[in-house]
Enzyme design. Structure first.
Site, PDB file in Angstrom:
ATOM      1  N   SER A 100      45.051  49.120  43.257  1.00 32.03           N
ATOM      2  CA  SER A 100      44.097  48.994  44.392  1.00 32.03           C
ATOM      3  C   SER A 100      44.644  47.684  45.697  1.00 32.03           C
ATOM      4  CB  SER A 100      42.537  48.914  44.093  1.00 32.03           C
ATOM      5  OG  SER A 100      42.318  49.896  42.949  1.00 32.03           O
ATOM      6  N   LYS A 175      40.466  54.271  48.724  1.00 32.59           N
ATOM      7  CA  LYS A 175      40.340  53.747  47.865  1.00 32.59           C
ATOM      8  C   LYS A 175      39.213  52.520  47.720  1.00 32.59           C
ATOM      9  CE  LYS A 175      40.094  52.288  43.434  1.00 32.59           C
ATOM     10  NZ  LYS A 175      38.980  52.597  42.501  1.00 32.59           N
ATOM     11  N   LYS A 244      37.028  42.230  44.702  1.00 33.01           N
ATOM     12  CA  LYS A 244      37.867  41.720  45.806  1.00 33.01           C
ATOM     13  C   LYS A 244      38.536  43.462  46.694  1.00 33.01           C
ATOM     14  CE  LYS A 244      41.247  44.189  43.309  1.00 33.01           C
ATOM     15  NZ  LYS A 244      42.056  45.680  43.020  1.00 33.01           N
TER      16      LYS A 244
HETATM   17  P1  NAD Z   1      44.202  44.451  34.152  1.00 28.66           P
HETATM   18  O1  NAD Z   1      43.825  43.014  35.215  1.00 28.66           O
HETATM   19  O2  NAD Z   1      43.484  44.511  32.646  1.00 28.66           O
HETATM   20  O3  NAD Z   1      45.725  44.490  34.060  1.00 28.66           O
HETATM   21  C1  NAD Z   1      46.737  43.679  35.099  1.00 28.66           C
HETATM   22  C2  NAD Z   1      48.019  43.755  34.315  1.00 28.66           C
HETATM   23  O4  NAD Z   1      48.573  43.260  34.797  1.00 28.66           O
HETATM   24  C3  NAD Z   1      47.294  42.687  33.002  1.00 28.66           C
HETATM   25  O5  NAD Z   1      48.231  43.040  31.967  1.00 28.66           O
HETATM   26  C4  NAD Z   1      48.448  41.709  33.716  1.00 28.66           C
HETATM   27  O6  NAD Z   1      49.529  40.944  32.314  1.00 28.66           O
HETATM   28  C5  NAD Z   1      49.840  42.286  34.277  1.00 28.66           C
HETATM   29  N1  NAD Z   1      50.055  41.237  35.269  1.00 28.66           N
HETATM   30  C6  NAD Z   1      49.672  41.054  35.764  1.00 28.66           C
HETATM   31  N2  NAD Z   1      50.905  40.271  36.931  1.00 28.66           N
HETATM   32  C7  NAD Z   1      51.786  40.768  36.508  1.00 28.66           C
HETATM   33  C8  NAD Z   1      53.090  40.706  37.247  1.00 28.66           C
HETATM   34  N3  NAD Z   1      53.362  39.699  38.025  1.00 28.66           N
HETATM   35  N4  NAD Z   1      54.566  41.116  36.218  1.00 28.66           N
HETATM   36  C9  NAD Z   1      53.930  41.952  35.323  1.00 28.66           C
HETATM   37  N5  NAD Z   1      52.736  42.135  34.580  1.00 28.66           N
HETATM   38  C10 NAD Z   1      51.756  41.468  35.505  1.00 28.66           C
HETATM   39  O7  NAD Z   1      44.098  44.955  35.863  1.00 28.66           O
HETATM   40  P2  NAD Z   1      43.468  46.953  35.081  1.00 28.66           P
HETATM   41  O8  NAD Z   1      41.641  46.906  34.673  1.00 28.66           O
HETATM   42  O9  NAD Z   1      43.755  47.501  34.856  1.00 28.66           O
HETATM   43  O10 NAD Z   1      43.777  47.095  37.146  1.00 28.66           O
HETATM   44  C11 NAD Z   1      44.757  47.332  37.432  1.00 28.66           C
HETATM   45  C12 NAD Z   1      44.296  48.087  39.016  1.00 28.66           C
HETATM   46  O11 NAD Z   1      43.798  49.271  39.091  1.00 28.66           O
HETATM   47  C13 NAD Z   1      43.577  46.471  40.229  1.00 28.66           C
HETATM   48  O12 NAD Z   1      43.734  46.794  40.954  1.00 28.66           O
HETATM   49  C14 NAD Z   1      42.604  47.468  39.395  1.00 28.66           C
HETATM   50  O13 NAD Z   1      41.633  46.889  40.683  1.00 28.66           O
HETATM   51  C15 NAD Z   1      42.342  48.598  39.447  1.00 28.66           C
HETATM   52  N6  NAD Z   1      41.671  49.381  39.379  1.00 28.66           N
HETATM   53  C16 NAD Z   1      40.628  49.278  37.554  1.00 28.66           C
HETATM   54  C17 NAD Z   1      39.906  50.268  37.142  1.00 28.66           C
HETATM   55  C18 NAD Z   1      39.342  49.733  36.478  1.00 28.66           C
HETATM   56  O14 NAD Z   1      38.393  50.170  35.919  1.00 28.66           O
HETATM   57  N7  NAD Z   1      39.707  48.998  35.839  1.00 28.66           N
HETATM   58  C19 NAD Z   1      39.672  51.725  37.991  1.00 28.66           C
HETATM   59  C20 NAD Z   1      40.077  51.303  39.336  1.00 28.66           C
HETATM   60  C21 NAD Z   1      41.237  50.561  39.781  1.00 28.66           C
END
Ligand code: NAD
Length: 298
Positions: A100, A175, A244
């Protein structure tokens, strides 16, 4: 080579990315995965058809399609431009940003990537971890018709409702607006449950009423019993990520001069909850904040 035999690079193996790579593997795509978190990477590499890249740079060289599932635009921009990831992508690469991100950054990234011969499609998702696991996410897509068509086999392996919203950034824009609607609904339910309980009504009974009535929403249906009243607060979507998304929605509304009285209040409330509940809180813990008489920040 058929679509499903082409390697898909996937960066970001968190709450959402981990089940998404599993589903890509199930659909027959060889996946080359990367995450800065070595444990998350090693765990993903045990999944069928998934292997671990040593670095984002190695992944950039080996994958013709790359999916990003990273927390926010700041991290996406740092990877692309400060760490040199974009410069390492071959001309003709398709990059799909499924996190997102901020739509304004996405538009600018699409423009800069196009000058390197790389197409960017924004394809953020909704439905949470549950629907990431069941490959039934809602996916909202922004980009030109040709790269969007090329992205469809990958997106179809991850979601059930795929909607091409418009040009670059429009997936990320809608989104953020969707999450504003969702967060406002969640906050309203939490405040109403607290008021019901203070009046002497069991909150579980109150939620049954909302869920059978016109107050029904995604929170009454999927979150109140499972994550709030149960005391689990572990839906897998961090409160900081919701904050965010709300800030993104508000800056978008500001930018287009839209009415935003409720959105401003909503952002204040979620900022207050984020400050009060601290790092690592799940977004469903907003209920705890509301019960403790949550006040807007600032
Ligand atoms: P999360 O924090 O669980 O996972 C993010 C991952 O990215 C982590 O494993 C982290 O180590 C990795 N990361 C961060 N910086 C990095 C880099 N430079 N290189 C490689 N890896 C890196 O987040 P999430 O909950 O999986 O969400 C991911 C995205 O999806 C976000 O933008 C969030 O807003 C969106 N989203 C989340 C949900 C949900 O229910 N969790 C639902 C819809 C959308």
């Amino acid at each position: 080579m058929t679509q499903a035999t082409q390697t898909v690079g996937f960066i970001g193996l968190g709450q959402m990315g981990r089940p998404m790579v599993e589903n890509l593997g199930r659909a027959g795509f060889p996946v080359l995965a990367f995450d800065l978190d070595a444990r998350a990477l090693a765990e993903a590499a045990t999944l069928p058809k998934v292997s671990a890249a040593e670095s984002a740079a190695e992944l950039a060289k080996r994958a013709a399609t790359v999916v990003l599932m990273l927390p926010d635009s700041r991290i996406v921009d740092r990877l692309l431009w400060d760490d040199g990831f974009a410069a390492r992508l071959a001309r003709g690469t398709l990059l799909i940003d499924m996190g997102s991100s901020n739509p304004m950054n996405t538009r600018e990234n699409a423009r800069r990537l196009a000058s390197l011969g790389v197409a960017l499609v924004d394809a953020p998702v909704s439905g949470g971890v549950k629907r990431a696991v069941s490959a039934s996410l809602a996916i909202m897509i922004g980009g030109e018709a040709e790269p969007v068509a090329r992205a469809m086999p990958v997106l179809s392996a991850l979601g059930k409702t795929l909607i091409h919203v418009g040009g670059s950034g429009s997936g990320h824009a809608i989104k953020a607006l969707n999450n504003y609607v969702s967060a406002a609904g969640l906050a309203a339910v939490c405040e109403a449950l607290d008021a019901a309980q203070r009046f002497g009504i069991d909150p579980s009974v109150a939620n049954r009423v909302f869920d059978a009535s016109t107050g029904k929403n995604n929170t009454t249906e999927n979150k109140v019993e499972a994550f709030m009243l149960s005391g689990r607060f572990d839906s897998g979507f961090a409160l900081a990520l919701m904050r965010k998304d709300l800030q993104t929605a508000l800056s978008l509304m500001d930018g287009v001069d839209a009415s935003k009285g409720l959105a401003e209040r909503c952002v204040q409330l979620w900022e207050g909850a984020d400050q009060a509940l601290g790092k690592g809180a799940d977004h469903t813990a907003f209920y705890r904040y509301a019960r403790e008489g949550g006040q807007p920040a600032g």
